[in-house]
Design a protein around this motif. Structure first.
Motif, PDB file in Angstrom:
ATOM      1  N   LEU A 293       0.827  -1.210   0.000  1.00 31.48           N
ATOM      2  CA  LEU A 293       0.000   0.000   0.000  1.00 31.48           C
ATOM      3  C   LEU A 293       0.862   1.260   0.000  1.00 31.48           C
ATOM      4  CD1 LEU A 293      -2.832  -1.008   2.518  1.00 31.48           C
ATOM      5  CD2 LEU A 293      -2.981  -0.860   0.033  1.00 31.48           C
ATOM      6  N   ALA A 294       1.878   1.282   0.858  1.00 32.33           N
ATOM      7  CA  ALA A 294       2.740   2.455   0.935  1.00 32.33           C
ATOM      8  C   ALA A 294       3.514   2.656  -0.363  1.00 32.33           C
ATOM      9  CB  ALA A 294       3.704   2.315   2.113  1.00 32.33           C
ATOM     10  N   THR A 295       3.968   1.558  -0.958  1.00 36.05           N
ATOM     11  CA  THR A 295       4.691   1.652  -2.232  1.00 36.05           C
ATOM     12  C   THR A 295       3.790   2.203  -3.327  1.00 36.05           C
ATOM     13  OG1 THR A 295       6.105  -0.230  -1.642  1.00 36.05           O
ATOM     14  CG2 THR A 295       5.967   0.344  -3.972  1.00 36.05           C
ATOM     15  N   ALA A 296       2.563   1.715  -3.371  1.00 34.91           N
ATOM     16  CA  ALA A 296       1.622   2.169  -4.397  1.00 34.91           C
ATOM     17  C   ALA A 296       1.366   3.670  -4.283  1.00 34.91           C
ATOM     18  CB  ALA A 296       0.308   1.399  -4.275  1.00 34.91           C
ATOM     19  N   ILE A 297       1.274   4.170  -3.050  1.00 38.62           N
ATOM     20  CA  ILE A 297       0.967   5.589  -2.848  1.00 38.62           C
ATOM     21  C   ILE A 297       2.198   6.464  -3.070  1.00 38.62           C
ATOM     22  CG2 ILE A 297       0.244   7.306  -1.147  1.00 38.62           C
ATOM     23  CD1 ILE A 297      -1.493   5.117   0.130  1.00 38.62           C
ATOM     24  N   VAL A 298       3.312   6.068  -2.458  1.00 38.19           N
ATOM     25  CA  VAL A 298       4.501   6.928  -2.447  1.00 38.19           C
ATOM     26  C   VAL A 298       5.271   6.883  -3.760  1.00 38.19           C
ATOM     27  CG1 VAL A 298       6.737   7.303  -1.315  1.00 38.19           C
ATOM     28  CG2 VAL A 298       4.715   6.782   0.058  1.00 38.19           C
ATOM     29  N   GLN A 299       5.324   5.717  -4.395  1.00 36.68           N
ATOM     30  CA  GLN A 299       6.179   5.581  -5.566  1.00 36.68           C
ATOM     31  C   GLN A 299       5.435   5.551  -6.900  1.00 36.68           C
ATOM     32  OE1 GLN A 299       9.184   2.810  -2.924  1.00 36.68           O
ATOM     33  NE2 GLN A 299       9.213   2.498  -5.108  1.00 36.68           N
ATOM     34  N   TYR A 300       4.100   5.515  -6.862  1.00 37.09           N
ATOM     35  CA  TYR A 300       3.371   5.388  -8.123  1.00 37.09           C
ATOM     36  C   TYR A 300       2.174   6.327  -8.228  1.00 37.09           C
ATOM     37  CZ  TYR A 300       6.197   1.201  -8.728  1.00 37.09           C
ATOM     38  OH  TYR A 300       7.247   0.340  -8.849  1.00 37.09           O
ATOM     39  N   THR A 301       2.143   7.382  -7.448  1.00 40.20           N
ATOM     40  CA  THR A 301       1.066   8.362  -7.550  1.00 40.20           C
ATOM     41  C   THR A 301       1.664   9.763  -7.619  1.00 40.20           C
ATOM     42  OG1 THR A 301       0.820   8.706  -5.154  1.00 40.20           O
ATOM     43  CG2 THR A 301      -0.430   6.880  -6.161  1.00 40.20           C
ATOM     44  N   PRO A 302       0.908  10.741  -8.108  1.00 36.97           N
ATOM     45  CA  PRO A 302       1.404  12.123  -8.120  1.00 36.97           C
ATOM     46  C   PRO A 302       1.777  12.631  -6.730  1.00 36.97           C
ATOM     47  CG  PRO A 302      -0.519  11.902  -9.530  1.00 36.97           C
ATOM     48  CD  PRO A 302      -0.389  10.608  -8.798  1.00 36.97           C
ATOM     49  N   ILE A 303       1.064  12.174  -5.714  1.00 38.95           N
ATOM     50  CA  ILE A 303       1.392  12.595  -4.348  1.00 38.95           C
ATOM     51  C   ILE A 303       2.816  12.173  -3.992  1.00 38.95           C
ATOM     52  CG2 ILE A 303       0.847  12.234  -1.915  1.00 38.95           C
ATOM     53  CD1 ILE A 303      -2.068  11.993  -2.664  1.00 38.95           C
ATOM     54  N   GLY A 304       3.150  10.923  -4.336  1.00 41.00           N
ATOM     55  CA  GLY A 304       4.483  10.440  -4.043  1.00 41.00           C
ATOM     56  C   GLY A 304       5.557  11.197  -4.801  1.00 41.00           C
ATOM     57  N   LEU A 305       5.310  11.488  -6.067  1.00 36.89           N
ATOM     58  CA  LEU A 305       6.271  12.243  -6.863  1.00 36.89           C
ATOM     59  C   LEU A 305       6.497  13.636  -6.275  1.00 36.89           C
ATOM     60  CD1 LEU A 305       5.129  11.305 -10.493  1.00 36.89           C
ATOM     61  CD2 LEU A 305       7.098  10.415  -9.233  1.00 36.89           C
TER      62      LEU A 305
END
Length: 343
Positions: free
Chosen positions: A204-216
């Motif tokens: 879940l954390a990987t999906a949010i932080v590394q693959y979403t605009p929020i993470g970028l």
């Protein structure tokens, strides 16, 4: 004369370009060497323990490693988010030293609410609320008061540790429920549920932080704060949000801790060193030597393998602290030198 001047300029520019290419090539080689060295050490340790203790490579023991690493791994994921948003400079950048104390107070809150007769729903909500509240205090101290994260979270750590002592009277508060029993049970392949929890939180954390605009944007805020601010990104909001996420991880780890220990713990502060090691070591598993969630997960497994291997070989676990201290020195020194050369 003009032709000579022009030629000289061309020659100078060409030399500069060649030098830049050499520096870039050297930088890539050094980065690759550091990453490759870390992976090689990881493999050597894994192979050595597999040969020295045949049981080490079994599915059941790998599940135990993941289970034992779950609490520290979840905390390290929260710290990784703070490192990403605040910059991974351990002195001036993002850091959250209150995470271990956060886990302790959240666990104590969970156990206390169960002892008071409340159900698991209220206890879970209370533990998560305490974790997020601690994250909010950190966020306010850093983004509103302007206190350096190192000092702010150090102060919060001491306050939270004191509150835990007041709540528990420095004793272990036992806790048991069907919900906690489910977390401490075994799932498919006879692997502990805690291991699956660590994997789920990581995904879940990987999906949010590394693959979403929020993470970028988190990475942009942490690595290039001035450029992010100039482009209109609300830098302080992202930094504050990282502390809230870290606080949430502290609350989750508190619940896992109660499940693992069947009660609260008076030694939560001892978790701080492993958590910092895991989060900092995780950067060597990334291509650009920056903190990543997947790198933190691999680092958690590595530290878990060390602890588990020492246990199977009957080697004193106190040596683990020394190894962790050495790892911090090596990782921080190597990444600091490489980043300095990159500037």
């Amino acid at each position: 004369m003009v032709a000579d001047t022009s030629y000289g300029a061309v020659d100078f520019d060409g030399s500069a370009a060649v030098d830049t290419d050499r520096v870039g090539l050297s930088k890539r080689f050094e980065t690759l060497f550091l990453r490759g060295g870390a992976l090689a050490v990881f493999a050597v340790v894994f192979i050595y323990f597999s040969v020295a203790t045949p049981f080490f490579f079994s599915v059941g023991n790998i599940g135990n490693v993941l289970s034992q690493s779950a609490i520290a791994g979840v905390l390290a994921i929260g710290l990784t988010v703070v490192l990403i948003a605040g910059g991974s400079n351990v002195v001036k950048g993002g850091i959250d030293l209150s995470l271990a104390a956060n886990m302790g107070l959240s666990a104590a809150t969970y156990a206390t609410l169960l002892q008071a007769g409340y159900g698991d729903g209220v206890a879970v909500g209370g533990a998560l609320a305490v974790g997020v509240l601690i994250g909010l205090v950190n966020a306010i101290a850093v983004t509103v008061a302007g206190i350096a994260p190192l000092l702010a979270t150090l102060a919060v750590m001491n306050v939270v540790a004191g509150l835990e002592l007041v709540l528990t009277q420095n004793t272990v508060i036992p806790a048991s429920s069907d919900f906690l029993s489910a977390f401490s049970a075994y799932g498919p392949l006879d692997i502990p549920i805690l291991a699956y929890v660590l994997v789920i939180v990581t995904v879940l954390a990987t999906a949010i932080v590394q693959y979403t605009p929020i993470g970028l944007r988190l990475y942009a805020v942490g690595e290039f704060p001035e450029a992010a601010r100039a482009s209109g990104l609300p830098v302080k909001r992202f930094v504050a949000g990282s502390f809230l996420a870290s606080g949430l991880c502290g609350g989750i780890a508190g619940i896992l801790s109660v499940s693992y220990l069947s009660g609260s713990t008076t030694g939560a502060g001892e978790m701080l060193l492993p958590v910092v090691v895991i989060a900092l070591l995780g950067s060597v598993f990334s291509r650009r030597l920056v903190p990543t969630i997947t790198g933190t997960f691999l680092s958690a497994i590595f530290i878990g393998c060390l602890i588990n291997g020492f246990q199977l070989l009957n080697i004193s676990s106190t040596l683990v602290n020394g190894v962790q201290g050495v790892l911090i020195l090596l990782v921080v020194s190597a990444t600091t030198i490489l980043r300095r050369e990159n500037r």
